[in-house]
Design an enzyme around this catalytic site. Structure first.
Site, short mmCIF file in Angstrom:
data_model
loop_
_atom_site.label_atom_id
_atom_site.label_comp_id
_atom_site.label_asym_id
_atom_site.label_seq_id
_atom_site.Cartn_x
_atom_site.Cartn_y
_atom_site.Cartn_z
N LYS A 60 -24.70 -55.77 -8.35
CA LYS A 60 -23.31 -55.55 -8.76
C LYS A 60 -22.39 -55.22 -7.59
O LYS A 60 -21.17 -55.41 -7.67
CB LYS A 60 -23.25 -54.42 -9.79
N SER A 319 -32.73 -57.63 -10.86
CA SER A 319 -31.30 -57.35 -10.72
C SER A 319 -30.95 -55.92 -10.40
O SER A 319 -29.87 -55.64 -9.87
CB SER A 319 -30.57 -57.77 -12.00
#
Length: 427
Positions: A60, A319
């Site tokens: 992110k 992730s």
């Protein structure tokens, strides 16, 4: 002011390469690691893209830094607002501190304490943390209202061109890293929440590796992409299971959906159960030493659903690694239930001497253990109904256990996951 998409305009590899050059001074490429265990188990050549090794333990940071680097001086002066389940917030907080921009960050109440604490560590005195709402969507609504009232710029966690472009740099690194060892990418497996990562990756590969398949994996309790494809447009789910917090989004982003809809020929998607995610989380930790959060293990979980040519080169994006150690008891529990090793029963013991001993000696198998035993009536601690949790030595043992229960004098009711009784007594 907000950065929500208006008219759809495709994102190209050149856009992502520009973003890559812009953020390269802040973000070093993450490793692409060959995984012998998963390769042997699947028959593919499996590589793990280790986005959990970012400074904020999540990809992110890419979209956050790129989006904030494009703010004008006036926008920086007014400050920014964002909403996040936790990982985007850490990227924004990091960017706020390094760029000297004040930020107000909204997260929902189920956000793990570990993520909340890290947001404040990364942002320091330049960020204000607001915890509100039962899920991401409620927190996002409050954040949007605040941004509109104060004239602050809203940094979208997944539904903006800058964010999607920044996340697409993951694909640019993967292709380059494989090329450096003489490999080409056959399939990439990507976790899906709001859709920013998978739409960025898809955009890059559409130009640079058009034969590569993209597989999106969602948690069964928050399958907003599947719902959108079924309806032909983004729809809002009535409820979501917050366990896979990094992907627990009620509605796929408008821009990500437009990108994915335009690339359906190269795109596949599937859902996996939260219990299966827990099993893969534990396997990554025990075998590869990877501390993956639930969303971080989605891609590896989805790997089990694929049917590819043997020897295919497959990359799974890990992730994120922001997992609170306090969650491991629940992770273990969900994994055991998923694998058929943990079962719960309501057992009504007849008011006769020796019934508990009979249960232990004659009903339980030699490899079965009682992990929970609790009488349900507070005023009767020795007879009556009890909640009993049993861990089996192997999943096949459940048939024998149920048969022995049926032959006994005991009244035994198995509690099934997903039923109101199970959720009330066990969850």
């Amino acid at each position: 002011m907000t950065s929500t998409p208006q008219d759809f305009e495709p994102i190209h590899a050149s856009d992502i390469q520009l973003a890559q050059s812009r953020i390269s001074s802040e973000i070093a490429p993450t490793p692409l690691q060959y995984c012998p265990r998963l390769s042997q188990e699947t028959g593919y050549e499996v590589y793990l893209k280790r986005e959990d090794l970012q400074d904020v333990r999540s990809y992110k940071i890419r979209g956050a830094i790129y989006g904030m680097s494009n703010l004008s001086e006036e926008q920086r002066t007014h400050g920014i607002v964002t909403a996040s389940a936790g990982n985007h917030a850490q990227g924004v907080a990091y960017a706020c501190r390094t760029m000297g921009i004040h930020g107000k960050i909204y997260v929902p109440e189920p956000t793990p304490k570990q993520k909340r604490d890290r947001i404040l560590v990364h942002g320091g005195d330049l960020v204000e943390l607001v915890v509100t709402g039962a899920n991401f969507d409620e927190a996002a609504a409050a954040a949007h209202a605040d941004a509109a009232e104060r004239g602050a710029f809203f940094i979208e966690p997944f539904d903006s061109r800058d964010t999607v472009t920044g996340q697409g740099t993951v694909a640019a690194e993967i292709v380059s890293q494989l090329s450096s060892i003489g490999k080409s990418l056959d399939t990439v497996v990507v976790p899906v929440g709001g859709g920013g990562l998978i739409s960025g990756i898809t955009s890059y590969l559409a130009d640079m590796a058009p034969r590569t398949a993209v597989v999106g994996i969602e948690p069964a309790g928050a399958a907003s992409l599947s719902a959108a494809f079924a309806a032909g447009e983004p729809v809002t789910l009535e409820t979501v299971d917050p366990f896979v917090d990094g992907a627990a989004v009620k509605r796929i982003g408008e821009l990500p959906f437009q990108i994915l809809e335009a690339n359906q020929g190269r795109l596949h998607h599937d859902t996996v159960s939260e219990g299966a995610v827990c099993t893969e989380q534990l396997a990554l930790y025990q075998n590869e030493g990877i501390i993956a959060e639930p969303a971080g293990a989605l891609s590896v979980t989805g790997l089990r659903t694929l049917n590819l040519q043997p020897g295919s080169t497959v990359v799974c994006v890990i992730s994120g690694g922001n997992n609170d150690v306090l969650r491991y008891a629940e992770i273990m529990e969900r994994s055991l239930v998923h694998r058929g090793l943990k079962h719960y029963f309501l057992v009504n013991f007849p008011q006769e001497p020796g019934q508990l001993r009979h249960f232990l000696q004659d009903v339980l198998g030699p490899e079965d253990d009682i992990t929970l035993f609790e009488y349900l009536k507070r005023n009767n601690r020795e007879t009556g109904a009890a909640l009993v949790g049993i861990e089996l030595g192997n999943a096949a043992g459940i048939d024998g256990l149920l048969e022995r229960m049926e032959k006994s004098k005991l009244n035994c009711q198995q509690l099934k996951p997903g039923t109101p009784e199970y959720d009330f007594l066990v969850a």
